[in-house]
Design a protein around this motif. Structure first.
Motif, PDB file in Angstrom:
ATOM      1  N   ARG A 170       0.786  -0.613  -0.281  1.00 36.68           N
ATOM      2  CA  ARG A 170       0.234  -0.097  -0.467  1.00 36.68           C
ATOM      3  C   ARG A 170       0.906   1.491  -0.249  1.00 36.68           C
ATOM      4  NH1 ARG A 170      -6.008  -1.736  -0.956  1.00 36.68           N
ATOM      5  NH2 ARG A 170      -6.551  -2.686   0.167  1.00 36.68           N
ATOM      6  N   ASN A 171       0.039   2.093  -0.631  1.00 30.68           N
ATOM      7  CA  ASN A 171       0.945   3.521  -0.284  1.00 30.68           C
ATOM      8  C   ASN A 171       2.137   3.174  -0.852  1.00 30.68           C
ATOM      9  OD1 ASN A 171       0.311   6.250  -0.847  1.00 30.68           O
ATOM     10  ND2 ASN A 171       0.964   6.465   1.450  1.00 30.68           N
ATOM     11  N   VAL A 172       2.784   2.913  -2.265  1.00 31.21           N
ATOM     12  CA  VAL A 172       4.232   2.595  -2.523  1.00 31.21           C
ATOM     13  C   VAL A 172       4.301   3.326  -4.520  1.00 31.21           C
ATOM     14  CG1 VAL A 172       4.296   0.690  -1.818  1.00 31.21           C
ATOM     15  CG2 VAL A 172       3.771   1.299  -4.037  1.00 31.21           C
ATOM     16  N   PHE A 173       5.939   4.574  -4.093  1.00 26.93           N
ATOM     17  CA  PHE A 173       6.177   4.919  -5.331  1.00 26.93           C
ATOM     18  C   PHE A 173       6.324   4.272  -6.342  1.00 26.93           C
ATOM     19  CE2 PHE A 173       9.508   6.928  -7.688  1.00 26.93           C
ATOM     20  CZ  PHE A 173       9.300   7.267  -8.052  1.00 26.93           C
ATOM     21  N   VAL A 174       5.899   4.465  -7.106  1.00 24.55           N
ATOM     22  CA  VAL A 174       6.158   3.416  -8.369  1.00 24.55           C
ATOM     23  C   VAL A 174       6.229   4.755  -9.948  1.00 24.55           C
ATOM     24  CG1 VAL A 174       4.978   2.610 -10.312  1.00 24.55           C
ATOM     25  CG2 VAL A 174       4.191   1.881  -8.066  1.00 24.55           C
ATOM     26  N   ALA A 175       7.694   4.770 -10.109  1.00 22.81           N
ATOM     27  CA  ALA A 175       7.702   5.372 -11.303  1.00 22.81           C
ATOM     28  C   ALA A 175       7.455   5.377 -12.163  1.00 22.81           C
ATOM     29  CB  ALA A 175       9.491   5.740 -11.113  1.00 22.81           C
ATOM     30  N   TRP A 176       7.667   6.338 -13.338  1.00 24.73           N
ATOM     31  CA  TRP A 176       6.800   6.881 -14.553  1.00 24.73           C
ATOM     32  C   TRP A 176       7.580   5.436 -15.514  1.00 24.73           C
ATOM     33  CZ3 TRP A 176       2.256   7.064 -14.704  1.00 24.73           C
ATOM     34  CH2 TRP A 176       1.178   8.332 -14.288  1.00 24.73           C
ATOM     35  N   ASP A 177       9.287   5.419 -15.097  1.00 27.19           N
ATOM     36  CA  ASP A 177       9.923   4.409 -16.298  1.00 27.19           C
ATOM     37  C   ASP A 177       9.542   2.696 -15.509  1.00 27.19           C
ATOM     38  OD1 ASP A 177      11.413   4.905 -13.743  1.00 27.19           O
ATOM     39  OD2 ASP A 177      13.123   5.886 -15.128  1.00 27.19           O
ATOM     40  N   ASP A 178       8.837   2.576 -14.140  1.00 29.39           N
ATOM     41  CA  ASP A 178       8.954   1.347 -13.759  1.00 29.39           C
ATOM     42  C   ASP A 178       7.883   0.483 -14.804  1.00 29.39           C
ATOM     43  OD1 ASP A 178       9.282  -0.519 -11.695  1.00 29.39           O
ATOM     44  OD2 ASP A 178       8.826   0.427 -10.252  1.00 29.39           O
ATOM     45  N   TYR A 179       7.863   0.423 -15.476  1.00 27.50           N
ATOM     46  CA  TYR A 179       6.499  -0.245 -16.660  1.00 27.50           C
ATOM     47  C   TYR A 179       6.136  -2.130 -15.822  1.00 27.50           C
ATOM     48  CZ  TYR A 179       8.228   3.695 -19.168  1.00 27.50           C
ATOM     49  OH  TYR A 179       8.584   4.480 -20.042  1.00 27.50           O
ATOM     50  N   GLN A 180       7.361  -2.344 -15.305  1.00 24.34           N
ATOM     51  CA  GLN A 180       6.620  -3.555 -14.532  1.00 24.34           C
ATOM     52  C   GLN A 180       6.098  -3.695 -13.842  1.00 24.34           C
ATOM     53  OE1 GLN A 180      10.339  -5.587 -13.224  1.00 24.34           O
ATOM     54  NE2 GLN A 180      10.756  -4.071 -11.720  1.00 24.34           N
ATOM     55  N   HIS A 181       5.717  -2.482 -13.069  1.00 28.05           N
ATOM     56  CA  HIS A 181       4.514  -2.701 -12.076  1.00 28.05           C
ATOM     57  C   HIS A 181       3.250  -1.632 -12.261  1.00 28.05           C
ATOM     58  CE1 HIS A 181       8.459  -3.164  -9.266  1.00 28.05           C
ATOM     59  NE2 HIS A 181       7.165  -4.198  -8.829  1.00 28.05           N
ATOM     60  N   HIS A 182       3.326  -1.346 -13.527  1.00 27.82           N
ATOM     61  CA  HIS A 182       2.088  -0.228 -13.880  1.00 27.82           C
ATOM     62  C   HIS A 182       0.986  -1.006 -14.574  1.00 27.82           C
ATOM     63  CE1 HIS A 182       4.504   3.217 -15.566  1.00 27.82           C
ATOM     64  NE2 HIS A 182       4.892   3.073 -13.940  1.00 27.82           N
ATOM     65  N   ARG A 183       1.350  -1.934 -14.598  1.00 25.92           N
ATOM     66  CA  ARG A 183      -0.012  -3.089 -14.508  1.00 25.92           C
ATOM     67  C   ARG A 183      -0.544  -3.976 -13.006  1.00 25.92           C
ATOM     68  NH1 ARG A 183       1.253  -8.550 -16.348  1.00 25.92           N
ATOM     69  NH2 ARG A 183       3.713  -8.899 -15.616  1.00 25.92           N
ATOM     70  N   TYR A 184       0.278  -3.718 -12.447  1.00 21.69           N
ATOM     71  CA  TYR A 184      -0.469  -4.132 -11.145  1.00 21.69           C
ATOM     72  C   TYR A 184      -0.589  -2.374 -10.065  1.00 21.69           C
ATOM     73  CZ  TYR A 184       2.499  -7.937 -12.574  1.00 21.69           C
ATOM     74  OH  TYR A 184       2.783  -9.388 -13.497  1.00 21.69           O
ATOM     75  N   ALA A 185      -0.603  -1.467 -10.704  1.00 23.47           N
ATOM     76  CA  ALA A 185      -0.840  -0.161  -9.127  1.00 23.47           C
ATOM     77  C   ALA A 185      -2.154   0.067  -9.618  1.00 23.47           C
ATOM     78  CB  ALA A 185       0.418   0.851 -10.004  1.00 23.47           C
ATOM     79  N   LEU A 186      -2.863   0.397  -8.708  1.00 23.29           N
ATOM     80  CA  LEU A 186      -3.649   1.333  -8.634  1.00 23.29           C
ATOM     81  C   LEU A 186      -3.316   2.696  -8.295  1.00 23.29           C
ATOM     82  CD1 LEU A 186      -6.974   2.198  -8.921  1.00 23.29           C
ATOM     83  CD2 LEU A 186      -7.163   1.268  -6.372  1.00 23.29           C
ATOM     84  N   ALA A 187      -3.096   3.574  -8.688  1.00 22.25           N
ATOM     85  CA  ALA A 187      -2.756   5.130  -8.612  1.00 22.25           C
ATOM     86  C   ALA A 187      -3.090   6.064  -8.015  1.00 22.25           C
ATOM     87  CB  ALA A 187      -2.122   6.065  -9.908  1.00 22.25           C
ATOM     88  N   THR A 188      -3.159   6.619  -6.462  1.00 23.29           N
ATOM     89  CA  THR A 188      -3.533   7.999  -5.309  1.00 23.29           C
ATOM     90  C   THR A 188      -3.313   8.968  -5.188  1.00 23.29           C
ATOM     91  OG1 THR A 188      -2.774   6.331  -3.946  1.00 23.29           O
ATOM     92  CG2 THR A 188      -4.194   5.371  -4.119  1.00 23.29           C
ATOM     93  N   SER A 189      -2.123   9.235  -5.707  1.00 21.05           N
ATOM     94  CA  SER A 189      -1.786  10.482  -6.524  1.00 21.05           C
ATOM     95  C   SER A 189      -0.655  10.550  -7.146  1.00 21.05           C
ATOM     96  CB  SER A 189      -1.786  10.848  -4.617  1.00 21.05           C
ATOM     97  OG  SER A 189      -0.503  10.455  -3.906  1.00 21.05           O
ATOM     98  N   GLN A 190      -0.957  11.129  -7.450  1.00 25.26           N
ATOM     99  CA  GLN A 190       1.056  11.568  -8.470  1.00 25.26           C
ATOM    100  C   GLN A 190       1.906  12.478  -7.821  1.00 25.26           C
ATOM    101  OE1 GLN A 190       1.731  14.299 -12.336  1.00 25.26           O
ATOM    102  NE2 GLN A 190       0.262  14.656 -11.969  1.00 25.26           N
ATOM    103  N   VAL A 191       3.140  12.206  -7.794  1.00 20.88           N
ATOM    104  CA  VAL A 191       4.262  12.437  -7.596  1.00 20.88           C
ATOM    105  C   VAL A 191       5.197  13.246  -8.323  1.00 20.88           C
ATOM    106  CG1 VAL A 191       6.114  11.930  -6.270  1.00 20.88           C
ATOM    107  CG2 VAL A 191       4.675  10.217  -5.695  1.00 20.88           C
ATOM    108  N   VAL A 192       5.735  14.161  -7.749  1.00 25.55           N
ATOM    109  CA  VAL A 192       6.337  15.374  -9.054  1.00 25.55           C
ATOM    110  C   VAL A 192       7.804  14.967  -7.584  1.00 25.55           C
ATOM    111  CG1 VAL A 192       4.449  16.180  -9.820  1.00 25.55           C
ATOM    112  CG2 VAL A 192       6.038  17.162  -7.773  1.00 25.55           C
TER     113      VAL A 192
END
Length: 201
Positions: A170-192
């Protein structure tokens, strides 16, 4: 930017076949459920974003404030357009071009001496007193020279038996270039990523 109780959505999520693999989706998905970074390539699949209602214009329907819950879409808008999290006006100081930013310890990760990541939106100079008094405790005030997209905070899932959801983190940082985790992620906020950070005394 704070969410109200009746804005929260509990639509069911599941996994579906996508490009030869499985990806997280809503059972009644639409194209607007996925988000990508602004400079995304056409082949990038994006990340599923948590759904919310927007009831700001219906005070009788919105319910009580959820002070520790961000409104997903309003947070995204503040980050994309650098709007103040309190008044929703542009946060950038027109005289200096710098952006005032309140950084709570729990919402900031330093990446170098003058850079760091956060999911807390900026706050304009006029609204800083209100934000520190009513909402934010244990914050540092700084100015920021530049902002760029870094990724999302997300809840991660994996498919279980018969595509049942199994929550992994829960509530983990997923980078935009971390494509392997994108399909498993439910984004709750944007990180800059904030650059040119300077503390304000």
């Amino acid at each position: 930017m704070i969410a109200y109780t009746n804005e929260l959505v509990a639509d069911r999520i599941t996994f579906e076949p996508y490009a030869g693999k499985l990806r997280l989706t809503y059972e009644n998905a639409n194209a607007g459920d996925w988000v990508r970074r602004p400079s995304a390539k056409a082949w990038e699949p994006g990340v599923l974003r948590a759904r919310v209602h927007d009831l700001r214009d219906s005070p009788a329907r919105c319910g009580p404030e959820r002070m520790r819950t961000l409104h997903v879409r309003r947070q995204w808008l503040c980050m994309n357009k650098l709007l103040c999290q309190v008044c929703a006006r542009p946060a950038t100081d027109p005289r200096t071009g710098l952006i005032p930013w309140l950084l709570p310890e729990t919402a900031f990760e330093r990446t170098s001496l003058k850079t760091g990541r956060t999911h807390a939106p900026p706050t304009c100079w006029d609204c800083i007193p209100k934000a520190t008094e009513e909402w934010l405790q244990g914050v540092g005030l700084c100015t920021v020279a530049e902002v760029r997209p870094a990724g999302v905070l997300a809840d991660l899932y994996r498919p279980g038996v018969l595509r049942a959801l199994v929550s992994t983190m829960r509530n983990v940082f997923v980078a935009w270039d971390d494509y392997q985790h994108h399909r498993y992620a439910l984004a709750t906020s944007q990180v800059v990523e904030l650059e040119g950070i300077r503390s304000v005394l």
